[in-house]
Design a protein around this motif. Structure first.
Motif, PDB file in Angstrom:
ATOM      1  N   SER A 136      10.934   5.528   5.111  1.00 40.34           N
ATOM      2  CA  SER A 136      10.881   4.541   3.762  1.00 40.34           C
ATOM      3  C   SER A 136      11.498   3.202   3.902  1.00 40.34           C
ATOM      4  CB  SER A 136      11.530   5.493   2.698  1.00 40.34           C
ATOM      5  OG  SER A 136      10.557   6.730   2.810  1.00 40.34           O
ATOM      6  N   HIS A 140       9.234   0.010   3.655  1.00 42.62           N
ATOM      7  CA  HIS A 140       9.818  -1.156   2.434  1.00 42.62           C
ATOM      8  C   HIS A 140       9.915  -2.477   3.021  1.00 42.62           C
ATOM      9  CE1 HIS A 140      12.068  -3.198  -0.534  1.00 42.62           C
ATOM     10  NE2 HIS A 140      11.265  -2.336  -1.344  1.00 42.62           N
ATOM     11  N   TYR A 143       6.372  -3.628   3.779  1.00 49.80           N
ATOM     12  CA  TYR A 143       5.245  -3.954   2.753  1.00 49.80           C
ATOM     13  C   TYR A 143       5.944  -4.308   1.290  1.00 49.80           C
ATOM     14  CZ  TYR A 143       1.595  -1.843   5.676  1.00 49.80           C
ATOM     15  OH  TYR A 143       0.636  -1.643   6.757  1.00 49.80           O
ATOM     16  N   GLY A 144       6.956  -4.556   1.391  1.00 46.11           N
ATOM     17  CA  GLY A 144       7.883  -4.692   0.132  1.00 46.11           C
ATOM     18  C   GLY A 144       7.683  -3.702  -0.919  1.00 46.11           C
ATOM     19  N   MET A 145       7.551  -2.580  -0.746  1.00 46.21           N
ATOM     20  CA  MET A 145       7.429  -1.429  -1.660  1.00 46.21           C
ATOM     21  C   MET A 145       7.738  -0.081  -0.986  1.00 46.21           C
ATOM     22  SD  MET A 145       3.512  -1.303  -2.836  1.00 46.21           S
ATOM     23  CE  MET A 145       3.186  -2.850  -2.650  1.00 46.21           C
ATOM     24  N   SER A 146       7.981   0.860  -1.544  1.00 43.86           N
ATOM     25  CA  SER A 146       8.503   2.117  -0.951  1.00 43.86           C
ATOM     26  C   SER A 146       6.860   2.837  -0.710  1.00 43.86           C
ATOM     27  CB  SER A 146       9.085   3.081  -1.822  1.00 43.86           C
ATOM     28  OG  SER A 146       8.349   3.392  -2.852  1.00 43.86           O
ATOM     29  N   LYS A 148       6.052   5.742  -1.457  1.00 47.60           N
ATOM     30  CA  LYS A 148       5.569   6.215  -2.793  1.00 47.60           C
ATOM     31  C   LYS A 148       4.978   5.276  -3.716  1.00 47.60           C
ATOM     32  CE  LYS A 148       6.569  10.534  -5.181  1.00 47.60           C
ATOM     33  NZ  LYS A 148       5.930  11.264  -4.416  1.00 47.60           N
ATOM     34  N   GLU A 149       5.514   4.001  -3.901  1.00 46.03           N
ATOM     35  CA  GLU A 149       4.894   2.896  -4.724  1.00 46.03           C
ATOM     36  C   GLU A 149       3.598   2.532  -3.907  1.00 46.03           C
ATOM     37  OE1 GLU A 149       7.787  -0.311  -5.113  1.00 46.03           O
ATOM     38  OE2 GLU A 149       9.166   1.064  -5.519  1.00 46.03           O
ATOM     39  N   TYR A 150       3.519   2.554  -2.806  1.00 47.42           N
ATOM     40  CA  TYR A 150       2.233   2.076  -2.107  1.00 47.42           C
ATOM     41  C   TYR A 150       1.178   2.917  -2.515  1.00 47.42           C
ATOM     42  CZ  TYR A 150      -0.778   0.506   1.462  1.00 47.42           C
ATOM     43  OH  TYR A 150      -1.954  -0.046   2.145  1.00 47.42           O
ATOM     44  N   GLU A 152       1.012   4.804  -5.205  1.00 45.21           N
ATOM     45  CA  GLU A 152       0.754   4.876  -6.542  1.00 45.21           C
ATOM     46  C   GLU A 152      -0.220   3.687  -6.909  1.00 45.21           C
ATOM     47  OE1 GLU A 152       4.232   4.902  -8.477  1.00 45.21           O
ATOM     48  OE2 GLU A 152       4.723   7.005  -8.237  1.00 45.21           O
ATOM     49  N   ARG A 153       0.072   2.400  -6.287  1.00 43.90           N
ATOM     50  CA  ARG A 153      -0.476   1.205  -6.483  1.00 43.90           C
ATOM     51  C   ARG A 153      -1.878   1.343  -6.043  1.00 43.90           C
ATOM     52  NH1 ARG A 153       3.248  -3.808  -5.522  1.00 43.90           N
ATOM     53  NH2 ARG A 153       4.444  -3.449  -7.399  1.00 43.90           N
TER      54      ARG A 153
END
Length: 165
Positions: A136, A140, A143-146, A148-150, A152-153
């Motif tokens: 993770s 991060h 990609y600049g995001m976790s 999980k966020e990836y 969801e996006r």
């Protein structure tokens, strides 16, 4: 050719002309004057560096889930010394061999996360990371995001927007 007796000069002449024409046609078909253009294939031209990168990527993809994948192993499979492999990767990709392997793994992980068929931990282990927390953090950083966020996006991008909103 068979010609019965008594000889008819006109038949003899036509037979000789036909035999000579057949011989000329046969000679032309095997002499290379007629090119079989539909059977000719042109090979794809690739530089040695492109072929080397393809070999390296193939070895990495075949051993993607192997967390013990090393540059020594890749170098032996590709047919280079470890130092030469490092030098070529640095020259071609401006990345170290270790970073290149990690980035390929993370790209595959991003692809798997976007499919939303597995959990983050499963994707981490499938792409060769032993520790989901470490995965993770590295994900991060790139990609600049976790992860999980990836995930969801990507689900928000794939769902059609509601026209009444």
């Amino acid at each position: 050719a068979f010609i019965g007796k008594p000889f008819n000069v006109e038949i003899l002449r036509k037979t000789l002309l036909n035999l000579l024409e057949a011989q000329v046609r046969l000679r032309n078909s095997f002499s290379g004057q007629q090119l079989p253009t539909e059977q000719i294939t042109t090979p794809e031209l690739q530089s040695p560096d492109e072929r080397l990168l393809q070999k390296i990527i193939k070895v990495i993809n075949e051993n993607l889930s192997n967390s013990d994948l090393t540059t020594d192993y890749i170098a032996s499979k590709v047919g280079l010394s470890r130092v030469h492999l490092y030098r070529k990767l640095k020259e071609l990709t401006n990345q170290s061999a270790r970073s290149y392997i990690r980035n390929i793994r993370l790209a595959k992980a991003a692809e798997l996360l976007s499919q939303k068929k597995m959990s983050v931990a499963e994707v981490a282990y499938l792409t060769g990371f032993n520790n989901a927390n470490n995965f993770s953090t590295i994900f991060h950083d790139l990609y600049g995001m976790s992860p999980k966020e990836y995930m969801e996006r990507n689900s928000k991008e794939e769902t059609p927007s509601n026209p009444t909103e």
